[in-house]
Enzyme design. Structure first.
Site, PDB file in Angstrom:
ATOM      1  N   ASP A  34      65.239 -83.102  28.423  1.00 49.87           N
ATOM      2  CA  ASP A  34      63.856 -82.951  28.901  1.00 49.87           C
ATOM      3  C   ASP A  34      63.692 -83.312  30.376  1.00 49.87           C
ATOM      4  OD1 ASP A  34      63.161 -82.110  26.410  1.00 49.87           O
ATOM      5  OD2 ASP A  34      62.179 -83.974  25.792  1.00 49.87           O
ATOM      6  N   ARG A  72      50.449 -79.215  27.874  1.00 48.82           N
ATOM      7  CA  ARG A  72      50.960 -79.634  26.564  1.00 48.82           C
ATOM      8  C   ARG A  72      51.597 -81.010  26.660  1.00 48.82           C
ATOM      9  NH1 ARG A  72      54.953 -75.770  23.821  1.00 48.82           N
ATOM     10  NH2 ARG A  72      54.715 -77.489  22.365  1.00 48.82           N
ATOM     11  N   ARG A  84      66.291 -72.961  18.072  1.00 50.74           N
ATOM     12  CA  ARG A  84      65.691 -74.141  17.459  1.00 50.74           C
ATOM     13  C   ARG A  84      65.414 -74.005  15.961  1.00 50.74           C
ATOM     14  NH1 ARG A  84      61.192 -76.631  21.266  1.00 50.74           N
ATOM     15  NH2 ARG A  84      61.767 -78.510  20.171  1.00 50.74           N
ATOM     16  N   LYS A 125      54.067 -88.173  24.354  1.00 52.02           N
ATOM     17  CA  LYS A 125      53.742 -87.070  23.441  1.00 52.02           C
ATOM     18  C   LYS A 125      54.704 -87.051  22.248  1.00 52.02           C
ATOM     19  CE  LYS A 125      55.511 -82.857  24.528  1.00 52.02           C
ATOM     20  NZ  LYS A 125      56.326 -82.145  23.533  1.00 52.02           N
ATOM     21  N   ASN A 126      56.005 -87.161  22.549  1.00 50.73           N
ATOM     22  CA  ASN A 126      56.991 -86.964  21.487  1.00 50.73           C
ATOM     23  C   ASN A 126      57.086 -88.142  20.521  1.00 50.73           C
ATOM     24  OD1 ASN A 126      57.424 -84.455  22.430  1.00 50.73           O
ATOM     25  ND2 ASN A 126      59.383 -84.898  23.457  1.00 50.73           N
ATOM     26  N   CYS A 171      62.041 -70.186  20.391  1.00 53.74           N
ATOM     27  CA  CYS A 171      61.058 -70.448  21.443  1.00 53.74           C
ATOM     28  C   CYS A 171      61.725 -70.299  22.793  1.00 53.74           C
ATOM     29  CB  CYS A 171      60.406 -71.816  21.262  1.00 53.74           C
ATOM     30  SG  CYS A 171      61.423 -73.144  21.838  1.00 53.74           S
ATOM     31  N   VAL A 222      72.195 -79.339  25.019  1.00 52.68           N
ATOM     32  CA  VAL A 222      71.344 -79.541  23.838  1.00 52.68           C
ATOM     33  C   VAL A 222      70.701 -78.224  23.405  1.00 52.68           C
ATOM     34  CG1 VAL A 222      69.383 -80.816  22.867  1.00 52.68           C
ATOM     35  CG2 VAL A 222      70.944 -81.950  24.472  1.00 52.68           C
ATOM     36  N   ARG A 257      55.718 -76.441  17.626  1.00 55.56           N
ATOM     37  CA  ARG A 257      56.796 -76.532  16.638  1.00 55.56           C
ATOM     38  C   ARG A 257      56.820 -77.875  15.927  1.00 55.56           C
ATOM     39  NH1 ARG A 257      60.945 -73.088  17.225  1.00 55.56           N
ATOM     40  NH2 ARG A 257      62.239 -74.613  16.206  1.00 55.56           N
TER      41      ARG A 257
HETATM   42  C1  EPZ Z   1      62.719 -82.982  20.261  1.00 52.77           C
HETATM   43  O1  EPZ Z   1      62.794 -81.640  19.787  1.00 52.77           O
HETATM   44  C2  EPZ Z   1      61.663 -82.993  21.337  1.00 52.77           C
HETATM   45  N1  EPZ Z   1      60.388 -82.584  20.749  1.00 52.77           N
HETATM   46  C3  EPZ Z   1      62.074 -82.075  22.468  1.00 52.77           C
HETATM   47  O2  EPZ Z   1      61.097 -82.190  23.481  1.00 52.77           O
HETATM   48  C4  EPZ Z   1      63.428 -82.518  23.017  1.00 52.77           C
HETATM   49  O3  EPZ Z   1      63.864 -81.617  23.996  1.00 52.77           O
HETATM   50  C5  EPZ Z   1      64.462 -82.571  21.878  1.00 52.77           C
HETATM   51  O4  EPZ Z   1      63.968 -83.409  20.805  1.00 52.77           O
HETATM   52  C6  EPZ Z   1      65.818 -83.106  22.306  1.00 52.77           C
HETATM   53  O5  EPZ Z   1      65.672 -84.372  22.870  1.00 52.77           O
HETATM   54  C7  EPZ Z   1      59.646 -83.477  20.106  1.00 52.77           C
HETATM   55  O6  EPZ Z   1      60.000 -84.630  19.946  1.00 52.77           O
HETATM   56  C8  EPZ Z   1      58.329 -83.020  19.581  1.00 52.77           C
HETATM   57  P1  EPZ Z   1      66.360 -81.564  18.096  1.00 52.77           P
HETATM   58  P2  EPZ Z   1      63.532 -81.296  18.430  1.00 52.77           P
HETATM   59  O7  EPZ Z   1      66.104 -81.298  16.658  1.00 52.77           O
HETATM   60  O8  EPZ Z   1      63.366 -82.409  17.477  1.00 52.77           O
HETATM   61  C9  EPZ Z   1      69.477 -78.095  17.079  1.00 52.77           C
HETATM   62  C10 EPZ Z   1      59.744 -81.390  25.291  1.00 52.77           C
HETATM   63  O9  EPZ Z   1      59.801 -80.713  26.333  1.00 52.77           O
HETATM   64  N2  EPZ Z   1      68.961 -78.145  15.691  1.00 52.77           N
HETATM   65  O10 EPZ Z   1      66.876 -82.904  18.481  1.00 52.77           O
HETATM   66  O11 EPZ Z   1      63.117 -79.935  18.024  1.00 52.77           O
HETATM   67  C11 EPZ Z   1      68.441 -77.597  18.084  1.00 52.77           C
HETATM   68  O12 EPZ Z   1      68.357 -76.197  18.087  1.00 52.77           O
HETATM   69  C12 EPZ Z   1      60.672 -81.052  24.184  1.00 52.77           C
HETATM   70  O13 EPZ Z   1      58.945 -82.323  25.108  1.00 52.77           O
HETATM   71  C13 EPZ Z   1      69.545 -77.351  14.727  1.00 52.77           C
HETATM   72  O14 EPZ Z   1      70.485 -76.586  14.975  1.00 52.77           O
HETATM   73  O15 EPZ Z   1      65.046 -81.233  18.939  1.00 52.77           O
HETATM   74  C14 EPZ Z   1      68.939 -78.203  19.366  1.00 52.77           C
HETATM   75  O16 EPZ Z   1      69.963 -77.394  19.885  1.00 52.77           O
HETATM   76  C15 EPZ Z   1      61.045 -79.678  23.952  1.00 52.77           C
HETATM   77  N3  EPZ Z   1      69.030 -77.406  13.466  1.00 52.77           N
HETATM   78  C16 EPZ Z   1      69.536 -79.544  18.906  1.00 52.77           C
HETATM   79  O17 EPZ Z   1      69.754 -79.411  17.503  1.00 52.77           O
HETATM   80  C17 EPZ Z   1      68.017 -78.234  13.126  1.00 52.77           C
HETATM   81  O18 EPZ Z   1      67.605 -78.251  11.951  1.00 52.77           O
HETATM   82  C18 EPZ Z   1      68.648 -80.762  19.125  1.00 52.77           C
HETATM   83  O19 EPZ Z   1      67.333 -80.457  18.656  1.00 52.77           O
HETATM   84  C19 EPZ Z   1      67.443 -79.050  14.116  1.00 52.77           C
HETATM   85  C20 EPZ Z   1      67.935 -78.979  15.401  1.00 52.77           C
END
Ligand code: EPZ
Length: 418
Positions: A305, A397, A121, A22-23, A116, A327, A92
């Site tokens: 995850d 999902r 996030r 998916k991701n 969320c 994370v 998202r």
């Molecule tokens: C991706 O989310 C995945 N989603 C998530 O999958 C996964 O948990 C996550 O990466 C971490 O591996 C998809 O790929 C669609 P991040 P993403 O930006 O990109 C902070 C699932 O169950 N952050 O790497 O949203 C954030 O809050 C899921 O399939 C900021 O502060 O994750 C988090 O604490 C849910 N500001 C950390 O960074 C930003 O602008 C990592 O988030 C962006 C992120």
């Protein structure tokens, strides 16, 4: 709303095939917005988030045809540059249209996603990155408006923390920027490598994807691509744990073993026998599950995850384990539900101490996010009696035909439509 009913206690046995990730599929589908022509993305899993992505592509003006997991996306004409609130709030990852739209059209308007179930996030790092490429960002009635008159220009981006979505968004945006972009402290997840491979097929010039520094030399235009989505490492990991927890013997096929290393090391420490390489792993659950500590981290660390599913395994360990979530700030929503099944877990901030119990007991449970739901299904497979997992739209999902795949392994699982 559908429920999954599990009569637990069956040892899982046999073979299961992993679906496309998916991701990875989501950013690949949105990457089609970068160039006119017909793109082909295959091995796309049949999931609710993918349906949402299809809706969004159509709203933006793309023609989408799908057949047996292959999407043909014709993004020749972009009719709108707006991702509306209703779609962004259901998924998202819709914010990933910002990069491609800004790069191709010089303008994008995307509803700002709220917090969320797993944390706040924010997308501040994506937006800072676009600004470094010359975009003007404004916030207007809950929407982020990004403009780059005269197009984006290459720049240097250093993320405060590695962000998967931020790296993907900026990688896509930079492909059409004038000049060279360098992304430092980039996320290294395999999904980023998959996206970079597809972008390279389109004619993008990218170096370093999969490392923490990626450089992208912008090109004037890109061509349509054909690409098969990589295997879903989280779905694969969930089946490895399902086999381990039920003391079963399962062959998980169609995965990429190299992507599972962090999980496999921890499963072996827990006494689980795992063999195989390449695209297949064989797993045999132990008589006694040993307690193992984990800390979630960006790739190649232990994936957030898989935290909820690993915690489900540890509820049955012979001793106590410590699980730290580093994370997301609020990713323990499964704990209360696991406790209702007899698990002994104490939370202190971002750390959970899990004291293994001899047995879990079936109960009606529900979860508020995808991986939390998966952990409840795993607990239900290993528990005595019957577990009813409600709100399984979360599972839909991210897990393709999960009940069919589990049934194929001998689990007593059914979906009840209400
Ligand atoms: C991706 O989310 C995945 N989603 C998530 O999958 C996964 O948990 C996550 O990466 C971490 O591996 C998809 O790929 C669609 P991040 P993403 O930006 O990109 C902070 C699932 O169950 N952050 O790497 O949203 C954030 O809050 C899921 O399939 C900021 O502060 O994750 C988090 O604490 C849910 N500001 C950390 O960074 C930003 O602008 C990592 O988030 C962006 C992120």
């Amino acid at each position: 709303m559908d429920k999954i009913i599990i009569h637990g206690g069956k040892r899982l046995k046999g073979e299961v095939q992993v679906s496309g990730a998916k991701n990875s599929a989501l950013p690949l589908l949105f990457a089609t917005l970068l160039a006119p022509g017909v793109h082909r993305v295959s091995n796309v899993p049949h999931l609710r988030d993918i349906d949402t992505a299809e809706k969004l592509l159509k709203i933006l003006g793309a023609q989408v045809e799908r057949e047996n997991g292959t999407f043909a996306v014709d993004a020749s004409s972009i009719e709108s540059v707006e991702a509306p609130y209703d779609l962004v709030r259901t998924m998202r990852a819709s914010v990933l249209v910002l990069g491609p739209l800004l790069a191709r059209c010089g303008h994008a308007r995307v509803s700002l996603p709220g917090g969320c179930a797993i944390g706040a996030r924010p997308i501040n790092l994506h937006l800072k990155g676009f600004e470094a490429l010359g975009a003007k960002i404004t916030l207007d009635h809950g929407y982020v408006e990004a403009r780059a008159r005269g197009g984006l220009r290459g720049g240097r981006i250093r993320f405060d923390i590695p962000t998967v979505g931020g790296t993907e968004n900026l990688l896509m945006a930079a492909t059409l920027a004038k000049g060279t972009t360098v992304i430092e402290n980039a996320a290294c997840e395999p999904e980023i490598v998959d996206l970079a491979e597809a972008l390279t097929k389109m004619g993008a010039r990218i170096k370093g994807a999969g490392s923490d520094t990626i450089s992208i030399e912008g090109v004037r235009e890109l061509q349509p691509f054909a690409h098969a989505v990589m295997p879903d490492r989280i779905e694969a990991g969930t089946f490895l744990i399902a086999a381990a927890m039920t003391r079963g013997e399962v062959r998980v096929r169609g995965l990429c073993a190299a992507h599972q290393e962090a999980l496999v090391l921890k499963l072996r420490e827990a006494g689980v026998e795992i063999s195989g390489e390449g695209d297949e792993l064989r797993v045999k659950g132990p008589r006694k599950i040993l307690p193992v500590d984990i800390r979630t981290c960006p790739y190649p660390g232990f994936p957030t995850d898989m935290q909820a599913q690993f915690m489900a395994l540890m509820t049955l360990a012979d001793g106590a384990s410590v699980i730290s979530e580093n994370v997301f700030e609020n990713r323990f929503m499964h704990v209360c539900e696991l406790q209702r099944m007899g698990a002994d877990i104490a939370i202190d901030g971002h750390t959970a101490v899990v004291r293994g119990v001899k047995k879990l007991f079936g109960a009606p449970v529900m979860a508020t996010d995808l991986r939390a739901s998966a952990s409840l299904v795993l607990a239900g497979l290993a528990a005595d009696n019957t577990t009813e997992v409600a709100r399984i739209y979360h599972l839909d999902r991210g897990y393709e035909r999960i009940e069919e795949k589990l049934k194929g392994l001998g689990a007593d699982v059914e979906r009840v439509r209400e």
